[in-house]
Design a protein around this motif. Structure first.
Motif, PDB file in Angstrom:
ATOM      1  N   LEU A 169       1.801   9.218  10.498  1.00 45.48           N
ATOM      2  CA  LEU A 169       0.843   9.792  11.446  1.00 45.48           C
ATOM      3  C   LEU A 169       1.069  11.299  11.597  1.00 45.48           C
ATOM      4  CD1 LEU A 169       0.722   7.040  14.240  1.00 45.48           C
ATOM      5  CD2 LEU A 169      -0.849   7.383  12.338  1.00 45.48           C
ATOM      6  N   LEU A 170       2.341  11.711  11.574  1.00 42.60           N
ATOM      7  CA  LEU A 170       2.648  13.153  11.635  1.00 42.60           C
ATOM      8  C   LEU A 170       2.028  13.854  10.422  1.00 42.60           C
ATOM      9  CD1 LEU A 170       4.184  15.701  12.642  1.00 42.60           C
ATOM     10  CD2 LEU A 170       6.144  14.935  11.311  1.00 42.60           C
TER      11      LEU A 170
ATOM     12  N   ALA B  35      -9.330  17.067   0.392  1.00 40.19           N
ATOM     13  CA  ALA B  35      -9.031  15.841  -0.363  1.00 40.19           C
ATOM     14  C   ALA B  35      -7.894  15.072   0.311  1.00 40.19           C
ATOM     15  CB  ALA B  35      -8.653  16.200  -1.802  1.00 40.19           C
ATOM     16  N   ALA B  36      -6.881  15.829   0.761  1.00 39.87           N
ATOM     17  CA  ALA B  36      -5.737  15.183   1.431  1.00 39.87           C
ATOM     18  C   ALA B  36      -6.177  14.536   2.738  1.00 39.87           C
ATOM     19  CB  ALA B  36      -4.643  16.211   1.690  1.00 39.87           C
ATOM     20  N   LEU B  37      -7.135  15.168   3.410  1.00 36.99           N
ATOM     21  CA  LEU B  37      -7.626  14.611   4.677  1.00 36.99           C
ATOM     22  C   LEU B  37      -8.310  13.263   4.434  1.00 36.99           C
ATOM     23  CD1 LEU B  37      -7.944  15.091   7.721  1.00 36.99           C
ATOM     24  CD2 LEU B  37     -10.113  16.217   7.240  1.00 36.99           C
ATOM     25  N   VAL B  38      -9.090  13.191   3.358  1.00 36.84           N
ATOM     26  CA  VAL B  38      -9.768  11.925   3.022  1.00 36.84           C
ATOM     27  C   VAL B  38      -8.718  10.840   2.756  1.00 36.84           C
ATOM     28  CG1 VAL B  38     -11.233  10.774   1.313  1.00 36.84           C
ATOM     29  CG2 VAL B  38     -11.825  13.078   2.113  1.00 36.84           C
ATOM     30  N   ILE B  39      -7.709  11.174   1.949  1.00 39.66           N
ATOM     31  CA  ILE B  39      -6.664  10.188   1.614  1.00 39.66           C
ATOM     32  C   ILE B  39      -5.876   9.795   2.862  1.00 39.66           C
ATOM     33  CG2 ILE B  39      -4.544   9.825   0.256  1.00 39.66           C
ATOM     34  CD1 ILE B  39      -5.838  11.777  -1.838  1.00 39.66           C
TER      35      ILE B  39
ATOM     36  N   TYR C  13       0.828  -1.212   0.000  1.00 42.37           N
ATOM     37  CA  TYR C  13       0.000   0.000   0.000  1.00 42.37           C
ATOM     38  C   TYR C  13       0.862   1.262   0.000  1.00 42.37           C
ATOM     39  CZ  TYR C  13      -3.398  -3.467   1.487  1.00 42.37           C
ATOM     40  OH  TYR C  13      -4.187  -4.581   1.561  1.00 42.37           O
ATOM     41  N   SER C  14       2.177   1.074   0.025  1.00 41.77           N
ATOM     42  CA  SER C  14       3.053   2.242   0.167  1.00 41.77           C
ATOM     43  C   SER C  14       3.387   2.892  -1.176  1.00 41.77           C
ATOM     44  CB  SER C  14       4.353   1.840   0.864  1.00 41.77           C
ATOM     45  OG  SER C  14       5.100   0.979   0.029  1.00 41.77           O
TER      46      SER C  14
ATOM     47  N   LEU D  17      -7.769   7.408   4.986  1.00 46.63           N
ATOM     48  CA  LEU D  17      -7.716   6.075   4.371  1.00 46.63           C
ATOM     49  C   LEU D  17      -6.401   5.378   4.717  1.00 46.63           C
ATOM     50  CD1 LEU D  17      -9.695   4.680   2.319  1.00 46.63           C
ATOM     51  CD2 LEU D  17      -8.041   5.288   0.561  1.00 46.63           C
ATOM     52  N   LEU D  18      -5.313   6.122   4.626  1.00 46.70           N
ATOM     53  CA  LEU D  18      -3.988   5.536   4.896  1.00 46.70           C
ATOM     54  C   LEU D  18      -3.833   5.167   6.378  1.00 46.70           C
ATOM     55  CD1 LEU D  18      -1.763   7.836   2.633  1.00 46.70           C
ATOM     56  CD2 LEU D  18      -2.482   5.493   2.182  1.00 46.70           C
ATOM     57  N   VAL D  19      -4.383   6.001   7.258  1.00 46.01           N
ATOM     58  CA  VAL D  19      -4.325   5.669   8.690  1.00 46.01           C
ATOM     59  C   VAL D  19      -5.181   4.415   8.948  1.00 46.01           C
ATOM     60  CG1 VAL D  19      -4.948   6.452  11.018  1.00 46.01           C
ATOM     61  CG2 VAL D  19      -3.826   8.030   9.450  1.00 46.01           C
TER      62      VAL D  19
END
Lengths: 215, 142
Positions: free
Chosen positions: B119-120, B95-99, B47-48, B102-104
């Motif tokens: 996380l930072l 948009a970045a917050l949504v992504i 996923y990276s 998802l990653l978290v």
């Protein structure tokens, strides 16, 4: 001064400073991931050995064939063995991180199955050399079978090996050894039982080996 | 209002350093964690990366864009504020917050390992979104 020039200068400066800071931080010596992890571990038995039996140093690697870092270290490990052909040997232990690398266990089995026909190290090298081809495949088995065929292995015996519970047990014994040694990232290296942190550079490898060679 | 954009620019600068550090370290061996456990696991998982490009490089691009937009807002003429830039900052941060969420989620529920640098980055994105003025709340001209 045009209005747009001020923010443009600030942007260019900020990107340059950020890049400099990131490069500086990335060159700082790494502290161990697990401060609680012991610096020494008694790893006895198991693993596959490459190099002279009476070598002064044993480089133990806990690795995962699907891990990109292990793939990146692979050519360096081969090179360091070539540079110290009499003094150094490699002892490779499987440590497949199955939760994040779904093909890693099958890859370990492929190496063991090739080992049953006396070709473990050829498959070990092939798995790392072709890692990108099978790593994200939803069905990696045919790729491993094709690699085995290219090596001239008996395909039927190889397929039996992939399904052999005995070979899986051998891999799980390696995993247990790794867990006992508090391995939780791959690759993890030990030299003569001492956990060592080696950067992804030939210079660092040479330095670490030289520091451990008997004077 | 300028102070808000100055803070967004500072956060984006920190994000730039974070994402660039990860991009450099990713191909330089195991990545050490100091607070969480499993940085290497997260950063070498499937996923990276997206189409072979590490996600951290997308992060670098995002933070440079956010820093640039915020810098233009800080230096703009207060008599002629650009509402377009304000909206762009808000929607990009959203948009970045949504992504990031998802990653978290992938770290928490699929990988069961956390990378402190990721996380930072998520915390920075959340802060930028909170600070970004919503175009919907913009005062209409009288």
């Amino acid at each position: 001064m045009p209005k747009a020039l001020k923010p443009l200068i600030v942007i260019v400066l900020a990107v340059a400073v950020a890049a400099g800071a990131a490069v500086y931080l990335s060159r700082q010596p790494d502290r161990p991931e697990e401060t609680a992890a012991p610096t020494r571990a008694d790893i006895k038995g198991g693993g596959h050995i490459r190099g002279p039996e009476k070598a002064a140093l044993t480089l133990v690697e806990f690795g995962d064939y699907q891990c990109p870092s292990c793939g990146a270290y692979h050519p360096l490990v081969k090179e360091i063995l070539n540079r110290y052909p009499q003094q150094l040997r490699l002892e490779f232990h499987h440590f497949p991180l199955v939760t994040i690398h779904p093909n890693s266990m099958l890859a370990s089995k492929a190496a063991e199955a090739a080992g049953e026909q006396g070709r473990y190290w050829e498959m070990h090298d092939a798995l790392f050399d072709h890692q990108r081809e099978w790593s994200d495949s939803p069905n990696a088995e045919p790729i491993f079978v094709a690699l085995a065929s290219q090596m001239g292995l008996d395909s039927n015996k190889f397929m039996q090996g992939l399904r052999s519970p005995q070979l899986q047990d051998r891999i799980l014994q390696d995993v247990e050894q790794g867990q006992n040694a508090k391995v939780d990232a791959v690759p993890t290296f030990f030299i003569n039982s001492e956990r060592v942190h080696i950067k992804l550079s030939m210079e660092d490898f040479v330095q670490v080996i030289e520091a451990h060679l008997p004077k | 209002m300028k102070a808000r954009f100055a803070v967004i620019a500072i956060l984006a600068f920190i994000g730039m350093v974070d994402a660039l550090y990860l991009s450099i370290k990713r191909n330089a061996g195991p990545i050490p964690c100091h607070v969480t456990r499993g940085c290497t696991d997260v950063l070498t998982s499937r996923y990276s990366e997206i189409v072979g490009i590490p996600i951290s490089w997308f992060g670098v691009g995002f933070y440079i864009v956010m820093f640039s937009l915020a810098a233009f807002k800080v230096f703009e003429d207060p008599q002629y504020p650009s509402h377009g830039l304000t909206g762009l900052i808000f929607y990009l941060a959203g948009a970045a917050l949504v992504i990031s969420s998802l990653l978290v989620g992938i770290q928490a529920f699929i990988l069961k390992a956390f990378c402190e640098y990721c996380l930072l980055s998520a915390a920075l994105v959340l802060s930028m979104f909170i600070l970004a003025p919503s175009p919907a709340r913009r005062k209409l001209p009288e």
